[in-house]
Design a protein around this motif. Structure first.
Motif, PDB file in Angstrom:
ATOM      1  N   UNK A 374     -27.373  17.879  29.864  1.00  0.00           N
ATOM      2  CA  UNK A 374     -27.078  18.192  28.463  1.00  0.00           C
ATOM      3  C   UNK A 374     -25.745  17.608  28.002  1.00  0.00           C
ATOM      4  N   UNK A 375     -24.912  17.171  28.948  1.00  0.00           N
ATOM      5  CA  UNK A 375     -23.627  16.585  28.571  1.00  0.00           C
ATOM      6  C   UNK A 375     -23.692  15.067  28.464  1.00  0.00           C
ATOM      7  N   UNK A 376     -24.888  14.533  28.275  1.00  0.00           N
ATOM      8  CA  UNK A 376     -25.039  13.085  28.109  1.00  0.00           C
ATOM      9  C   UNK A 376     -24.161  12.524  26.976  1.00  0.00           C
ATOM     10  N   UNK A 377     -24.015  13.230  25.821  1.00  0.00           N
ATOM     11  CA  UNK A 377     -23.126  12.700  24.776  1.00  0.00           C
ATOM     12  C   UNK A 377     -21.670  12.569  25.232  1.00  0.00           C
ATOM     13  N   UNK A 378     -21.209  13.496  26.086  1.00  0.00           N
ATOM     14  CA  UNK A 378     -19.848  13.392  26.608  1.00  0.00           C
ATOM     15  C   UNK A 378     -19.723  12.195  27.535  1.00  0.00           C
ATOM     16  N   UNK A 379     -20.777  11.926  28.307  1.00  0.00           N
ATOM     17  CA  UNK A 379     -20.788  10.744  29.173  1.00  0.00           C
ATOM     18  C   UNK A 379     -20.654   9.486  28.317  1.00  0.00           C
ATOM     19  N   UNK A 380     -21.345   9.469  27.172  1.00  0.00           N
ATOM     20  CA  UNK A 380     -21.286   8.309  26.290  1.00  0.00           C
ATOM     21  C   UNK A 380     -19.882   8.104  25.724  1.00  0.00           C
ATOM     22  N   UNK A 381     -19.171   9.189  25.459  1.00  0.00           N
ATOM     23  CA  UNK A 381     -17.827   9.083  24.897  1.00  0.00           C
ATOM     24  C   UNK A 381     -16.852   8.382  25.838  1.00  0.00           C
ATOM     25  N   UNK A 382     -17.029   8.574  27.147  1.00  0.00           N
ATOM     26  CA  UNK A 382     -16.083   8.004  28.106  1.00  0.00           C
ATOM     27  C   UNK A 382     -16.641   6.748  28.767  1.00  0.00           C
ATOM     28  N   UNK A 383     -17.685   6.165  28.147  1.00  0.00           N
ATOM     29  CA  UNK A 383     -18.285   4.950  28.692  1.00  0.00           C
ATOM     30  C   UNK A 383     -18.180   3.828  27.668  1.00  0.00           C
ATOM     31  N   UNK A 384     -17.926   2.616  28.153  1.00  0.00           N
ATOM     32  CA  UNK A 384     -17.902   1.439  27.291  1.00  0.00           C
ATOM     33  C   UNK A 384     -19.328   1.001  26.984  1.00  0.00           C
ATOM     34  N   UNK A 385     -19.469  -0.004  26.124  1.00  0.00           N
ATOM     35  CA  UNK A 385     -20.791  -0.472  25.715  1.00  0.00           C
ATOM     36  C   UNK A 385     -21.624  -0.950  26.901  1.00  0.00           C
ATOM     37  N   UNK A 386     -20.959  -1.507  27.914  1.00  0.00           N
ATOM     38  CA  UNK A 386     -21.686  -2.005  29.080  1.00  0.00           C
ATOM     39  C   UNK A 386     -21.932  -0.922  30.137  1.00  0.00           C
ATOM     40  N   UNK A 387     -21.547   0.316  29.825  1.00  0.00           N
ATOM     41  CA  UNK A 387     -21.764   1.419  30.749  1.00  0.00           C
ATOM     42  C   UNK A 387     -20.612   1.679  31.704  1.00  0.00           C
ATOM     43  N   UNK A 388     -19.601   0.827  31.714  1.00  0.00           N
ATOM     44  CA  UNK A 388     -18.436   1.024  32.588  1.00  0.00           C
ATOM     45  C   UNK A 388     -17.532   2.115  32.027  1.00  0.00           C
ATOM     46  N   UNK A 389     -16.745   2.775  32.885  1.00  0.00           N
ATOM     47  CA  UNK A 389     -15.860   3.843  32.401  1.00  0.00           C
ATOM     48  C   UNK A 389     -14.802   3.319  31.432  1.00  0.00           C
ATOM     49  N   UNK A 390     -14.556   4.079  30.380  1.00  0.00           N
ATOM     50  CA  UNK A 390     -13.509   3.749  29.414  1.00  0.00           C
ATOM     51  C   UNK A 390     -12.247   4.500  29.819  1.00  0.00           C
ATOM     52  N   UNK A 391     -11.307   3.790  30.429  1.00  0.00           N
ATOM     53  CA  UNK A 391     -10.122   4.424  31.001  1.00  0.00           C
ATOM     54  C   UNK A 391      -9.313   5.170  29.957  1.00  0.00           C
ATOM     55  N   UNK A 392      -9.089   4.546  28.813  1.00  0.00           N
ATOM     56  CA  UNK A 392      -8.293   5.183  27.758  1.00  0.00           C
ATOM     57  C   UNK A 392      -8.962   6.459  27.263  1.00  0.00           C
ATOM     58  N   UNK A 393     -10.290   6.439  27.153  1.00  0.00           N
ATOM     59  CA  UNK A 393     -11.009   7.635  26.699  1.00  0.00           C
ATOM     60  C   UNK A 393     -10.878   8.760  27.710  1.00  0.00           C
ATOM     61  N   UNK A 394     -10.962   8.438  29.000  1.00  0.00           N
ATOM     62  CA  UNK A 394     -10.776   9.465  30.029  1.00  0.00           C
ATOM     63  C   UNK A 394      -9.375  10.076  29.933  1.00  0.00           C
ATOM     64  N   UNK A 395      -8.372   9.240  29.713  1.00  0.00           N
ATOM     65  CA  UNK A 395      -6.989   9.729  29.627  1.00  0.00           C
ATOM     66  C   UNK A 395      -6.822  10.680  28.442  1.00  0.00           C
ATOM     67  N   UNK A 396      -7.303  10.282  27.277  1.00  0.00           N
ATOM     68  CA  UNK A 396      -7.067  11.077  26.077  1.00  0.00           C
ATOM     69  C   UNK A 396      -7.949  12.316  26.009  1.00  0.00           C
ATOM     70  N   UNK A 397      -9.209  12.202  26.411  1.00  0.00           N
ATOM     71  CA  UNK A 397     -10.077  13.381  26.368  1.00  0.00           C
ATOM     72  C   UNK A 397      -9.643  14.424  27.401  1.00  0.00           C
ATOM     73  N   UNK A 398      -9.339  13.969  28.616  1.00  0.00           N
ATOM     74  CA  UNK A 398      -8.827  14.912  29.620  1.00  0.00           C
ATOM     75  C   UNK A 398      -7.543  15.556  29.132  1.00  0.00           C
ATOM     76  N   UNK A 399      -6.664  14.731  28.569  1.00  0.00           N
ATOM     77  CA  UNK A 399      -5.355  15.214  28.147  1.00  0.00           C
ATOM     78  C   UNK A 399      -5.416  16.187  26.994  1.00  0.00           C
ATOM     79  N   UNK A 400      -6.187  15.863  25.961  1.00  0.00           N
ATOM     80  CA  UNK A 400      -6.213  16.735  24.789  1.00  0.00           C
ATOM     81  C   UNK A 400      -6.863  18.078  25.107  1.00  0.00           C
ATOM     82  N   UNK A 401      -7.896  18.076  25.954  1.00  0.00           N
ATOM     83  CA  UNK A 401      -8.478  19.351  26.362  1.00  0.00           C
ATOM     84  C   UNK A 401      -7.513  20.129  27.253  1.00  0.00           C
ATOM     85  N   UNK A 402      -6.757  19.419  28.096  1.00  0.00           N
ATOM     86  CA  UNK A 402      -5.772  20.086  28.952  1.00  0.00           C
ATOM     87  C   UNK A 402      -4.685  20.755  28.131  1.00  0.00           C
ATOM     88  N   UNK A 403      -4.384  20.198  26.975  1.00  0.00           N
ATOM     89  CA  UNK A 403      -3.321  20.741  26.139  1.00  0.00           C
ATOM     90  C   UNK A 403      -3.695  22.099  25.567  1.00  0.00           C
TER      91      UNK A 403
END
Length: 495
Positions: A374-403
Motif C-alpha cells: 500500500x506504500x507504493x506511492x511513497x516508493x515512487x516519491x523516492x525513486x527517479x524516473x528510471x527506478x533508481x533511488x533519488x538520494x535527495x528525496x530520501x534525505x529530505x523526506x526522512x529529515x522532514x518526518x524526523x523533525x
C-alpha cells in the motif's frame, strides 16, 4: 476483514476482568495492562513461523504507528498534564491495536515471531544501550566556572559536538548544558546559545557512530557496520559543524558587544575547570568495546520467542546491564546531584519505544513489499524516473518526518523503503543509506520534538532562567539557519 487481504484466523483470546485483592497493592493493578499485552509472547509457537506478508496488509495496520507518533508529537504541547500522567497507557493502547489483531488474524507462530523479532532483536538491545549511556553520562560532571565569551561558548559547543558521537546526544547534552548555562548566566541575551547547542550537541554532533543517535544504533542492529557512518557522514558532519560554529561565533560576538560585555576578567570566586566521574569514562570504553566485539564475534545462536538471537549480542546486552549497575555503584552521589540526574527521561523513552517497536511491525512489512504494498506511492516519491533511488528525496523526506515525529522510527521506515538489506544499502546503495542517516540525525534539530534531548535541553534552560522561544519561535530560528544549510548540503553531496 479491515486489516488484511488474506486473514489467517487461528485463535481468539477471551478477555475478562482479573480482580485482585486490595492487599496486592495498586502497583500490581497498574501493571495489569502491560502484563496482558505480554501474555501472547509467552504462548508456545509450535508451528513453523511464516514471515508477515506486507503485500496482504491494508492501510489500517499503519494507524497505530501513526497514532503513537502523533501522540508523542502533539500531546506534550496540547495536553501536557494528561500526557505526563498517562503516556504509558497511551503507548499500551496503540500497541494493543497491533498485538490483538496479530494474534487473532494470524497463526500464533507467525505472530510470536514478528513480536519476538521486534522485542528481542531490536527493542531490548536499543533500550539497554540507551540505559547504559544515560547512566554513565549522568555520572560525568564538568565542574568549575567559565565566562561565556564568544570564544568560550564556541569551544564548549565544539567539545559537545565531538562528545555526542561517543556518549550519545542525550549524554553529551546532559553533561554539557549546565556548564554552558553557568557560563552565560550573567548575560542579558543567551537563548541563542542554547538554540545552537540543540543544533550541534543534541543532534548534528551525534552522526558519526551508532552510539551517537538512536536511529544509527537501530541501523547497527539491522546490520550496518559500526564505523560505516563515521566514514560516510564525516564530511557532511564536518561541513555542518564548521559552518554552524562560525555562524555562532559571529552572532554571539555581535550580541556580546551589543549587551555591553567586554573580555571577562577572572574573579577570586572562580572555581577552576575540572572533570569528575573518570571511572564512567572507562565504562564508556567498555560499552564501545562490547558493541565492537558483538559485531565481530560468532558464538552461535539461541532461539527466543520464535527468532534466532546471536549469543554474542546477548552477552553485549548483559554487559550493558552490568555497566549500568557498576556506574551506579562507583559514582558519588554528589556527581549525580550536580547533573540533576533523574530516571524519568529513560523511563519515558522505555515506555514509548516499547509501543513504537510493536506498532511499527506491520508498517515495516508493508514497506518491505515495495511496489506491491500500500506504500507504493511513497516508493515512487523516492525513486527517479528510471527506478533508481533519488538520494535527495530520501534525505529530505526522512529529515522532514524526523523533525515532526521521532527520528528513530522514521529512520527504520526509510531504511526498509530503501530495500532493508544492510549489505546492499552499505555498498550498492551507499548514497541512499547516507541520505537516510543524515536526514534522520541532522533534521531532528528542526523542532523541539525532533529528537529526545531537544526538549530536555529546552526544559533545563527555561528552569535556569533562560528566555527560550516557544515551539514556533524555535522553528523560526531553525528554519532560517538550518534549511539553507541543508539545501546547500544537498547540492554539494546529494545531487
Amino acid at each position: 476483514m479491515p486489516f488484511s487481504k488474506a486473514p489467517h484466523p487461528s485463535r481468539r483470546f477471551a478477555s475478562g476482568p482479573f480482580p485482585l485483592p486490595a492487599s496486592r497493592g495498586e502497583g500490581i493493578r497498574r501493571a495489569l495492562p502491560a502484563i496482558a499485552l505480554l501474555l501472547p509472547l509467552l504462548w508456545p509457537a509450535q508451528a513453523q513461523a511464516a514471515e508477515l506478508n506486507g503485500a496482504e496488509l491494508l492501510l489500517p495496520w499503519a494507524v497505530p504507528f501513526l497514532g503513537i507518533l502523533l501522540s508523542i508529537a502533539l500531546l506534550p504541547l496540547l495536553a501536557h498534564d494528561f500526557w505526563e500522567h498517562h503516556q504509558g497507557k497511551i503507548a499500551a493502547f496503540w500497541a494493543a491495536l497491533v498485538l490483538l489483531p496479530l494474534f487473532t488474524l494470524f497463526d500464533s507462530a507467525t505472530a510470536t515471531a514478528a513480536i519476538g523479532h521486534a522485542i528481542v532483536l531490536e527493542y531490548i538491545p536499543f533500550i539497554l544501550l540507551l540505559l547504559a549511556l544515560f547512566t554513565v553520562a549522568g555520572g560525568i560532571v564538568l565542574r568549575g566556572n567559565l565566562h561565556g565569551s564568544p570564544a568560550v561558548n564556541t569551544g564548549l559547543l565544539a567539545i559537545g559536538s565531538a562528545l555526542a558521537s561517543f556518549t550519545g546526544t542525550t549524554g553529551a547534552a546532559m553533561v554539557m548544558i549546565r556548564p554552558l548555562l553557568r557560563a552565560n548566566d550573567d548575560r542579558k541575551r543567551n537563548a541563542h546559545v542554547v538554540i545552537f547547542f540543540i543544533f550541534l550537541v543534541a543532534n548534528i554532533g551525534g552522526s558519526l557512530t551508532p552510539l551517537g543517535d538512536p536511529p544509527l544504533f537501530l541501523g547497527f542492529l539491522r546490520g550496518v557496520d559500526f564505523f560505516w557512518t563515521t566514514e560516510h557522514l564525516f564530511l557532511e558532519t564536518l561541513f555542518l559543524v564548521a559552518v554552524l560554529l562560525v555562524m555562532f561565533f559571529i552572532l554571539d560576538s555581535i550580541i556580546y558587544r551589543q549587551d555591553g560585555h567586554s573580555k571577562p576578567d577572572p574573579t577570586p570566586d572562580d572555581e577552576r575547570l575540572r572533570l569528575s566521574g573518570g571511572l564512567n569514562i572507562v565504562l564508556l570504553g567498555v560499552i564501545i568495546g562490547a558493541i565492537l566485539l558483538s559485531a565481530s564475534a560468532s558464538l552461535g545462536t539461541v532461539r527466543i520467542l520464535g527468532v534466532d538471537a546471536e549469543i554474542a549480542n546477548i552477552l553485549r546486552d548483559l554487559v550493558m546491564i552490568t555497566v549500568t549497575f557498576v556506574s551506579l555503584a562507583v559514582t558519588p552521589k554528589a556527581d549525580r546531584e550536580a547533573n540533576a540526574f533523574s530516571w524519568e527521561p529513560i523511563k519515558e523513552v522505555a515506555k514509548l519505544f516499547a509501543g513504537i517497536f510493536i506498532t511499527i511491525i506491520p508498517v515495516l512489512a508493508m514497506l518491505k513489499a515495495g511496489q506491491n504494498g500500500v506504500f507504493a506511492p511513497l516508493v515512487a516519491l523516492v525513486s527517479s524516473a528510471d527506478g533508481s533511488p533519488n538520494t535527495a528525496a530520501y534525505f529530505w523526506l526522512t529529515g522532514m518526518l524526523s523533525a515532526f515525529l521521532d527520528n528513530a522510527p522514521t529512520y527504520l521506515v526509510f531504511f526498509e523503503l530503501g530495500g532493508g538489506d544492510p549489505q546492499e544499502l552499505m555498498y550498492a546503495k551507499e548514497m541512499t543509506l547516507t541520505a537516510i542517516s543524515a536526514g534522520a540525525v541532522f533534521m531532528g534539530a528542526l523542532t523541539y520534538i525532533g529528537n529526545a534531548p531537544n526538549f530536555m535541553v529546552y526544559s533545563i534552560a527555561r528552569r535556569s532562567g533562560v528566555n527560550m522561544p516557544g515551539f514556533f519561535g524555535y522553528m523560526l530560528w531553525s528554519v532560517t539557519i538550518l534549511l539553507p544549510l541543508f539545501a546547500l548540503l544537498t547540492f554539494i553531496f546529494y545531487m
